[in-house]
Design an enzyme around this catalytic site. Structure first.
Site, PDB file in Angstrom:
ATOM      1  N   ARG A   1       0.894  -1.268  -0.025  1.00 53.93           N
ATOM      2  CA  ARG A   1       0.026  -0.074   0.138  1.00 53.93           C
ATOM      3  C   ARG A   1       1.047   1.093   0.032  1.00 53.93           C
ATOM      4  O   ARG A   1       1.646   1.464   0.831  1.00 53.93           O
ATOM      5  CB  ARG A   1      -0.869   0.022   1.338  1.00 53.93           C
ATOM      6  CG  ARG A   1      -1.734   1.448   1.440  1.00 53.93           C
ATOM      7  CD  ARG A   1      -2.880   1.418   2.652  1.00 53.93           C
ATOM      8  NE  ARG A   1      -3.342   2.355   2.474  1.00 53.93           N
ATOM      9  CZ  ARG A   1      -3.566   3.179   3.666  1.00 53.93           C
ATOM     10  NH1 ARG A   1      -2.569   2.968   4.636  1.00 53.93           N
ATOM     11  NH2 ARG A   1      -4.113   4.273   3.559  1.00 53.93           N
TER      12      ARG A   1
ATOM     13  N   HIS B   1      -2.763  10.915   1.022  1.00 52.38           N
ATOM     14  CA  HIS B   1      -2.289  10.549   2.178  1.00 52.38           C
ATOM     15  C   HIS B   1      -1.788  11.923   2.819  1.00 52.38           C
ATOM     16  O   HIS B   1      -0.271  11.893   3.068  1.00 52.38           O
ATOM     17  CB  HIS B   1      -1.602   9.325   2.185  1.00 52.38           C
ATOM     18  CG  HIS B   1      -1.199   8.695   3.591  1.00 52.38           C
ATOM     19  ND1 HIS B   1      -1.518   7.355   4.044  1.00 52.38           N
ATOM     20  CD2 HIS B   1      -0.810   9.393   4.856  1.00 52.38           C
ATOM     21  CE1 HIS B   1      -1.240   7.136   5.130  1.00 52.38           C
ATOM     22  NE2 HIS B   1      -0.830   8.428   5.675  1.00 52.38           N
TER      23      HIS B   1
ATOM     24  N   GLU C   1      -7.560   8.428   6.093  1.00 58.32           N
ATOM     25  CA  GLU C   1      -8.162   8.867   7.370  1.00 58.32           C
ATOM     26  C   GLU C   1      -8.636  10.590   7.420  1.00 58.32           C
ATOM     27  O   GLU C   1      -7.916  11.195   7.620  1.00 58.32           O
ATOM     28  CB  GLU C   1      -7.013   8.872   8.361  1.00 58.32           C
ATOM     29  CG  GLU C   1      -6.426   7.511   8.585  1.00 58.32           C
ATOM     30  CD  GLU C   1      -5.152   7.391   9.728  1.00 58.32           C
ATOM     31  OE1 GLU C   1      -4.886   8.661  10.053  1.00 58.32           O
ATOM     32  OE2 GLU C   1      -5.106   6.222  10.172  1.00 58.32           O
TER      33      GLU C   1
ATOM     34  N   ASN D   1      -7.620   1.546   9.664  1.00 62.63           N
ATOM     35  CA  ASN D   1      -6.620   1.796  10.275  1.00 62.63           C
ATOM     36  C   ASN D   1      -6.737   1.851  11.677  1.00 62.63           C
ATOM     37  O   ASN D   1      -7.588   2.662  12.269  1.00 62.63           O
ATOM     38  CB  ASN D   1      -5.842   3.222   9.914  1.00 62.63           C
ATOM     39  CG  ASN D   1      -5.253   3.294   8.467  1.00 62.63           C
ATOM     40  OD1 ASN D   1      -5.470   2.093   7.813  1.00 62.63           O
ATOM     41  ND2 ASN D   1      -4.827   4.388   8.059  1.00 62.63           N
TER      42      ASN D   1
ATOM     43  N   TYR E   1      -4.592   1.835  15.675  1.00 58.99           N
ATOM     44  CA  TYR E   1      -3.433   1.383  16.549  1.00 58.99           C
ATOM     45  C   TYR E   1      -3.755   1.291  18.097  1.00 58.99           C
ATOM     46  O   TYR E   1      -3.181   0.313  18.899  1.00 58.99           O
ATOM     47  CB  TYR E   1      -2.690   2.832  16.402  1.00 58.99           C
ATOM     48  CG  TYR E   1      -2.137   2.737  15.095  1.00 58.99           C
ATOM     49  CD1 TYR E   1      -0.919   2.397  14.887  1.00 58.99           C
ATOM     50  CD2 TYR E   1      -2.933   3.769  14.178  1.00 58.99           C
ATOM     51  CE1 TYR E   1      -0.264   2.593  13.441  1.00 58.99           C
ATOM     52  CE2 TYR E   1      -2.096   3.608  12.797  1.00 58.99           C
ATOM     53  CZ  TYR E   1      -0.949   3.067  12.608  1.00 58.99           C
ATOM     54  OH  TYR E   1      -0.512   3.064  11.371  1.00 58.99           O
TER      55      TYR E   1
ATOM     56  N   GLU F   1      -4.000  -0.266   8.105  1.00 59.98           N
ATOM     57  CA  GLU F   1      -2.811   0.084   8.842  1.00 59.98           C
ATOM     58  C   GLU F   1      -2.716  -0.459  10.079  1.00 59.98           C
ATOM     59  O   GLU F   1      -4.047  -0.506  10.685  1.00 59.98           O
ATOM     60  CB  GLU F   1      -2.471   1.582   8.893  1.00 59.98           C
ATOM     61  CG  GLU F   1      -1.929   2.251   7.794  1.00 59.98           C
ATOM     62  CD  GLU F   1      -1.928   3.923   8.212  1.00 59.98           C
ATOM     63  OE1 GLU F   1      -1.681   4.395   9.252  1.00 59.98           O
ATOM     64  OE2 GLU F   1      -1.994   4.581   6.997  1.00 59.98           O
TER      65      GLU F   1
HETATM   66  C1  GBH Z   1      -1.653   6.891  10.786  1.00 68.46           C
HETATM   67  O1  GBH Z   1      -2.372   7.908  11.509  1.00 68.46           O
HETATM   68  C2  GBH Z   1      -1.165   7.523   9.521  1.00 68.46           C
HETATM   69  O2  GBH Z   1      -2.139   7.021   8.463  1.00 68.46           O
HETATM   70  C3  GBH Z   1       0.129   7.199   9.176  1.00 68.46           C
HETATM   71  O3  GBH Z   1       0.583   7.879   8.162  1.00 68.46           O
HETATM   72  C4  GBH Z   1       1.175   7.190  10.236  1.00 68.46           C
HETATM   73  O4  GBH Z   1       2.276   7.267  10.235  1.00 68.46           O
HETATM   74  C5  GBH Z   1       0.558   6.183  11.351  1.00 68.46           C
HETATM   75  O5  GBH Z   1      -0.734   6.213  11.739  1.00 68.46           O
HETATM   76  C6  GBH Z   1       1.261   6.173  12.802  1.00 68.46           C
HETATM   77  O6  GBH Z   1       0.981   7.568  13.435  1.00 68.46           O
HETATM   78  O7  GBH Z   1      -5.037   9.681  21.564  1.00 68.46           O
HETATM   79  O8  GBH Z   1      -3.024   9.387  21.707  1.00 68.46           O
HETATM   80  O9  GBH Z   1      -4.293   7.608  21.544  1.00 68.46           O
HETATM   81  C7  GBH Z   1      -3.043   7.431  12.770  1.00 68.46           C
HETATM   82  C8  GBH Z   1      -3.509   8.718  13.387  1.00 68.46           C
HETATM   83  C9  GBH Z   1      -3.274   7.741  15.466  1.00 68.46           C
HETATM   84  C10 GBH Z   1      -4.874   9.631  14.922  1.00 68.46           C
HETATM   85  C11 GBH Z   1      -4.066   7.563  16.931  1.00 68.46           C
HETATM   86  C12 GBH Z   1      -5.241   9.350  16.485  1.00 68.46           C
HETATM   87  C13 GBH Z   1      -4.829   8.609  18.711  1.00 68.46           C
HETATM   88  C14 GBH Z   1      -3.730   9.189  19.558  1.00 68.46           C
HETATM   89  N1  GBH Z   1      -4.120   8.265  14.637  1.00 68.46           N
HETATM   90  N2  GBH Z   1      -4.493   9.020  17.353  1.00 68.46           N
HETATM   91  S1  GBH Z   1      -4.097   8.841  21.402  1.00 68.46           S
END
Ligand code: GBH
Length: 464
Positions: free
Chosen positions: A83, A127, A172, A298, A300, A368
């Protein structure tokens, strides 16, 4: 249900797509190479105080020149798809009209290299690196951008549509609107809720126009990638607040795309609902609701939502997030270098509780997922990133669980192939399966990369 486990491993369904992901501004460099115009991230990263350490993407991983090495690394991982995203100003230097043939040439080289290597190109149109000239005309806050983006999508579809395996219109949009126009922590660095809520709506219109443009020029499946949130209330009273937070991030994209409306929960809230702010015109939801072939997700980390104590004082591990709410870092959960929680079960909860009820049988890709840690090269020349391996295994087991629950997850893209320019964090935060020494541009497969390659080869996750 599928024959998915033996005593010692969790098997993924046949044909499950394994991938790795990057984004143009984060890896390419070549900031003004061969006719590329400036993007808002060029401007932002060169503005003092905006990016940690004053870092910028002028060179990044130099993938503009080293894409061949990147493709070789993808082959080592054995992934079925890569991707990548297109730099809009590399292709249209001012975002409108004139096309930069040399920009198209670069992506033709990359895409042809991938196809030759047997790796499916999964291409994101946008992006985050908007042509600066379009920002000067209002950027995502200007409704005309829906047409500008439709034209760009048509150019990309005509140029690459014969070889791209799947299209993602936007990465996003919540981050684009909320972090770019409300918080201002990302380019263009604006802090204006009214512009953020306008951007939300225009991003969706642009997405819808792009879907139509791509349909006209390419047979490949089309989707969008959303960063959806899991808000876990820690007390009964926090539940209503968690629901509002999910509506503000998930509902404002899922509902218009899949249900033809903005979330009822936000009715009357002009600061978060584009409908309440008066941006919706007749016919908009027909454009926004253009049928998709898949949803990209995506993910995390989850968030824990609690009530602020009566004395107004946050306790240890609490951050005040509103007049009566806090965000909590619960004891006992690991925390990444980004300060994000590690709780793998949350990706299963996202897929089963939030995604599947909206998307039903529509294929879902995790576009992601990954984590940042304080990686370093040991004296014997390795990166022993055990935390990343644990994160990867935990999240893959949870995705497997969601598939067992019946969610049609068709693939998983690790973020990221390479350590790269982590936006406002610059190069200080590493997400790669491959370590990059930014002084020499040397690439080194981390232990997590070796583990990922073995999972991909087996199409299964060892339980041990
Ligand atoms: C992605 O964004 C992006 O698409 C990518 O480019 C980037 O490198 C990657 O993630 C890593 O950052 O409230 O402190 O728990 C992710 C964006 C990440 C935004 C999690 C909201 C919550 C942070 N998101 N975030 S927190």
């Amino acid at each position: 249900y599928f024959p998915m486990s033996t005593d010692d491993q969790l098997r993924f369904p046949d044909g499950f797509l394994w991938g790795a992901a990057t984004a143009a501004y984060q890896i390419e460099g070549g900031a003004d190479a061969e006719g590329k115009g400036p993007s808002i991230w060029d401007t932002f990263s060169h503005t003092p105080g905006k990016v940690f350490h004053g870092d910028n993407g002028d060179v990044a991983c130099d993938s503009f020149h080293r894409y061949g090495e990147d493709i070789a690394l993808l082959k080592r991982l054995g992934v079925g798809s890569y991707r990548l995203s297109l730099s809009w100003p590399r292709i249209q230097p001012t975002g409108r009209g004139e096309v930069n043939a040399k920009g198209l040439d670069y992506y033709n080289r990359v895409i042809d290299g991938l196809v030759e290597a047997g790796i499916e190109p999964s291409v994101t149109l946008y992006h985050w690196d908007l042509p600066q000239a379009l920002q000067d005309a209002g950027g995502w806050a200007n409704r005309d951008i829906a047409d500008w983006f439709g034209e760009f999508a048509a150019i990309a579809g005509e140029a690459f549509g014969d070889r791209v395996s799947r299209w993602i219109t936007l990465n996003e949009p919540w981050v684009v609107a909320h972090v770019g126009y409300r918080d201002g922590r990302h380019a263009p660095g604006i802090q204006d809720p009214a512009l953020a809520v306008a951007a939300n709506h225009h991003l969706l219109l642009a997405h819808g126009n792009a879907v139509s443009a791509l349909r006209a020029s390419s047979a490949a499946p089309v989707g969008i990638t959303l960063n959806l949130t899991v808000e876990r209330p820690v007390t009964p009273e926090a539940a209503a607040h968690a629901a509002v937070l999910e509506a503000r991030q998930n509902g404002v994209y899922l509902d218009p795309i899949f249900h033809g409306r903005y979330p009822e929960l936000l009715d009357g809230d002009a600061s978060f609902s584009p409908a309440a702010a008066g941006h919706v015109r007749d016919g908009d939801f027909e454009i926004i609701g253009a049928p998709l072939d898949f949803l990209g997700v995506n993910f995390y980390a989850p968030h824990y939502v609690g009530m602020l104590h009566a004395d107004g004082e946050p306790r240890r591990g609490e951050t005040v997030t509103g007049p009566d709410t806090v965000s909590i870092q619960p004891d006992g959960l690991p925390i990444t270098a980004m300060n994000w929680l590690v709780e793998p079960g949350s990706i299963r909860e996202l897929l089963t509780r939030i995604v599947a009820p909206v998307t039903g049988a529509l294929p879902v890709y995790i576009t992601e997922n990954g984590s940042s840690w304080h990686d370093y090269v040991t004296q014997d020349g390795q990166v022993n990133d055990l935390e990343r391996i644990a994160y990867l295994r935990g999240h893959l087991a949870a995705v497997h669980g969601a598939i067992a629950d019946g969610v049609p997850v068709k693939g998983y893209f690790a973020w990221s192939l390479l350590d790269n320019f982590e936006w406002a964090e610059g190069y200080a935060k590493r997400f790669g399966l491959v370590y990059v020494d930014f002084a020499t541009q040397e690439r080194l497969l981390k232990r997590s990369g070796e583990v990922y390659a073995s999972i991909v080869a087996a199409n299964a996750l060892p339980k041990a």
